[in-house]
Scaffold this active site. Structure first.
Site, PDB file in Angstrom:
ATOM      1  N   HIS A 127       0.875  -1.178   0.000  1.00  0.00           N
ATOM      2  CA  HIS A 127       0.000   0.000   0.000  1.00  0.00           C
ATOM      3  C   HIS A 127       0.913   1.229   0.000  1.00  0.00           C
ATOM      4  CE1 HIS A 127      -2.769   2.944   1.832  1.00  0.00           C
ATOM      5  NE2 HIS A 127      -3.759   2.160   1.439  1.00  0.00           N
ATOM      6  N   ASP A 204       3.158  -4.335   7.864  1.00  0.00           N
ATOM      7  CA  ASP A 204       1.960  -3.519   7.765  1.00  0.00           C
ATOM      8  C   ASP A 204       0.793  -4.486   7.921  1.00  0.00           C
ATOM      9  OD1 ASP A 204      -0.285  -2.214   6.951  1.00  0.00           O
ATOM     10  OD2 ASP A 204       0.512  -1.549   5.019  1.00  0.00           O
ATOM     11  N   GLN A 207      -4.416  -5.027   6.920  1.00  0.00           N
ATOM     12  CA  GLN A 207      -5.454  -5.925   6.393  1.00  0.00           C
ATOM     13  C   GLN A 207      -5.541  -7.251   7.134  1.00  0.00           C
ATOM     14  OE1 GLN A 207      -7.760  -5.174   4.413  1.00  0.00           O
ATOM     15  NE2 GLN A 207      -6.972  -3.192   3.754  1.00  0.00           N
ATOM     16  N   LYS A 230     -10.075  -0.728  10.774  1.00  0.00           N
ATOM     17  CA  LYS A 230     -10.117  -1.943   9.950  1.00  0.00           C
ATOM     18  C   LYS A 230     -10.261  -3.206  10.802  1.00  0.00           C
ATOM     19  CE  LYS A 230      -7.171  -0.123   6.253  1.00  0.00           C
ATOM     20  NZ  LYS A 230      -8.010   0.374   5.154  1.00  0.00           N
ATOM     21  N   CYS A 370      -4.726   2.595  -3.612  1.00  0.00           N
ATOM     22  CA  CYS A 370      -3.465   3.121  -3.040  1.00  0.00           C
ATOM     23  C   CYS A 370      -2.340   2.102  -3.185  1.00  0.00           C
ATOM     24  CB  CYS A 370      -3.634   3.518  -1.572  1.00  0.00           C
ATOM     25  SG  CYS A 370      -4.865   4.774  -1.334  1.00  0.00           S
TER      26      CYS A 370
HETATM   27  N1  PMP Z   1      -1.788  -0.565   4.643  1.00  0.00           N
HETATM   28  C1  PMP Z   1      -2.722  -1.298   4.037  1.00  0.00           C
HETATM   29  C2  PMP Z   1      -2.371  -2.667   3.525  1.00  0.00           C
HETATM   30  C3  PMP Z   1      -4.009  -0.788   3.882  1.00  0.00           C
HETATM   31  O1  PMP Z   1      -4.944  -1.503   3.270  1.00  0.00           O
HETATM   32  C4  PMP Z   1      -4.298   0.504   4.385  1.00  0.00           C
HETATM   33  C5  PMP Z   1      -5.666   1.119   4.235  1.00  0.00           C
HETATM   34  N2  PMP Z   1      -6.264   0.947   3.013  1.00  0.00           N
HETATM   35  C6  PMP Z   1      -3.278   1.214   5.025  1.00  0.00           C
HETATM   36  C7  PMP Z   1      -2.037   0.641   5.138  1.00  0.00           C
HETATM   37  C8  PMP Z   1      -3.492   2.581   5.572  1.00  0.00           C
HETATM   38  O2  PMP Z   1      -4.424   2.562   6.598  1.00  0.00           O
HETATM   39  P1  PMP Z   1      -5.004   3.933   7.171  1.00  0.00           P
HETATM   40  O3  PMP Z   1      -5.571   4.661   5.992  1.00  0.00           O
HETATM   41  O4  PMP Z   1      -6.047   3.475   8.137  1.00  0.00           O
HETATM   42  O5  PMP Z   1      -3.887   4.665   7.804  1.00  0.00           O
END
Ligand code: PMP
Length: 412
Positions: A127, A204, A207, A230, A370
């Site tokens: 991401h 990270d 997910q 999440k 993203c």
């Molecule tokens: N890493 C991953 C794999 C994600 O899916 C996301 C959110 N889509 C993020 C980081 C960022 O999370 P946040 O927008 O809650 O900071």
């Protein structure tokens, strides 16, 4: 109004749905956008409301009755996160505003201990939250960023690990689970290679956390980042877990109240972790809500939930594959995957698709998620993603497949 929910035993998706006020109030909604944000569980909502109505005060500063109650609640929230992560020390839990903030904190604070030419290894499957902070560190400190490719099946290509690891590798920073393909990263070889090279491993976990508690010590990693929104908790709060010995070596990222030990006009010294990394007033009620969500999750029958999520993912893939022009991106097998399935539909833009599905009460996400480098590797600009959580059932999957078949007749 204080909402008091009964403890809910999540034996089936309908039980689980009842534990989520928004879903209980909208029984016709097929919510399949859980990778973007999961719904807020009643336990977290209750805790938020209870906190704000009974002990709202600033934390780690005051000594009056409310301040002490708020301190205790904040402390308990940290302990709940520590339990969820396999019983780590609560002092290793840093509250942030979300996974993005956690990864930026890591890139700044750990990054400050790296020298020009030191290497950080990421992957194409990241991401942007786990790419851009490292790009910025490369600008600031001249680190070398190395990148593991993905296989044709959309998994991080571990066969390329030996070439990707340079002589000055200091950190491997990877997604635990792809937000696009659902692929879960095979950690054992990565952790072994990192240890052999004397490098740290950061995950990270944005997910992964939605699909059950994570034992970070058993994984053998050094850092773990995730967001509250999440994993059935509030937004505006997230976590960076780090091994105490490593956190202690890291300088702060943000400066301000609460993160100092001593301040004089000539300078300051830092408080011990985790406070060193929590400058200013933290997201207090959000942390309390997150603690409640994680405590609620910790009690759930995860083996049964994961088996159900896997069955639904198979049903989804089997339903998508025969549809004309539909191509699933990433792994189609059942091994090591989360219930996230992205697909491309030839000749149809994901945004048009999302709109037609929405008209049939099916909520999915279309876009680049993203993850532009991964999109490029998969050969698409954008795609449509369905992501399932513990409250989804066969009816949700079937509604998506039927709505998609309808959309294809309309749009192709
Ligand atoms: N890493 C991953 C794999 C994600 O899916 C996301 C959110 N889509 C993020 C980081 C960022 O999370 P946040 O927008 O809650 O900071």
């Amino acid at each position: 109004m204080i909402i008091v929910s009964d403890p809910i035993v999540v034996a089936s998706p309908s039980d689980a749905r009842a534990a989520f006020p928004l879903l209980a109030h909208d029984p016709g909604l097929h919510y399949l956008d859980n990778a973007a944000t999961s719904q807020l569980c009643a336990a977290a909502l209750d805790a938020l409301v209870r906190h704000e109505t009974t002990c709202r005060a600033n934390v780690l500063r005051g000594t009056h009755r409310l301040a002490e109650a708020a301190d205790a609640a904040y402390r308990e929230a940290r302990a709940a996160v520590a339990r969820f992560l396999g019983g780590v020390s609560a002092d290793e839990i840093v509250f942030t505003s979300g996974a993005t903030a956690s990864l930026n904190l890591l890139a700044h604070s750990l990054g400050a201990t790296l020298a020009e030419g030191d290497e950080v290894l990421v992957s194409v499957a990241e991401h942007h939250s786990n790419l851009v902070p490292w790009f910025m560190l490369r600008e600031r400190r001249g680190i070398v960023l190395r990148v593991l490719p993905v296989t044709a099946g959309g998994r991080i290509d571990l066969a390329r690990l030996p070439q990707a690891m340079g002589p000055r590798l200091r950190l491997i920073a990877l997604t635990h689970c792809s937000n696009v393909t659902g692929a879960v990263t095979a950690l054992a070889p990565l952790v072994a290679a990192a240890k052999a090279a004397g490098a740290l491993v950061a995950l990270d976990g944005a997910q992964a956390v939605q699909h059950g508690p994570v034992d970070v010590r058993a994984l053998g990693v050094d850092f773990y980042a995730f967001s509250g929104h999440k994993c059935f908790g509030p937004n505006g709060v997230g976590v960076l877990w780090g091994r105490r010995e490593v956190l202690e070596r890291m300088p702060p990222f943000l400066g301000g109240g609460g993160m100092v030990d001593r301040v004089e006009l000539t300078g300051a010294s830092w408080a011990a972790p985790p406070r060193r990394f929590e400058a200013g007033t933290p997201p207090i009620a959000q942390a309390v809500g997150l603690g409640a969500a994680l405590d609620w999750m910790t009690e759930l029958p995860w083996a049964a939930i994961r088996a159900r999520e896997a069955r639904l993912t198979r049903r989804l893939i089997d339903g998508l594959e025969p549809l004309p022009g539909v191509r699933i991106l990433g792994p189609r097998d059942d091994a090591a995957r989360a219930p996230i399935v992205s697909f491309d539909v030839e000749g149809v833009h994901p945004h048009d698709l999302v709109q037609v599905l929405d008209e049939r009460d099916v909520a999915v996400r279309g876009g680049h998620h993203c993850a532009r480098p991964l999109m490029a590797a998969l050969g698409v600009e954008a795609c449509t993603r369905a992501s399932l959580a513990l409250y989804n059932d066969e009816a949700d999957v079937d509604a998506l497949i039927e709505a998609l078949a309808h959309a294809l007749r309309l749009l192709r």
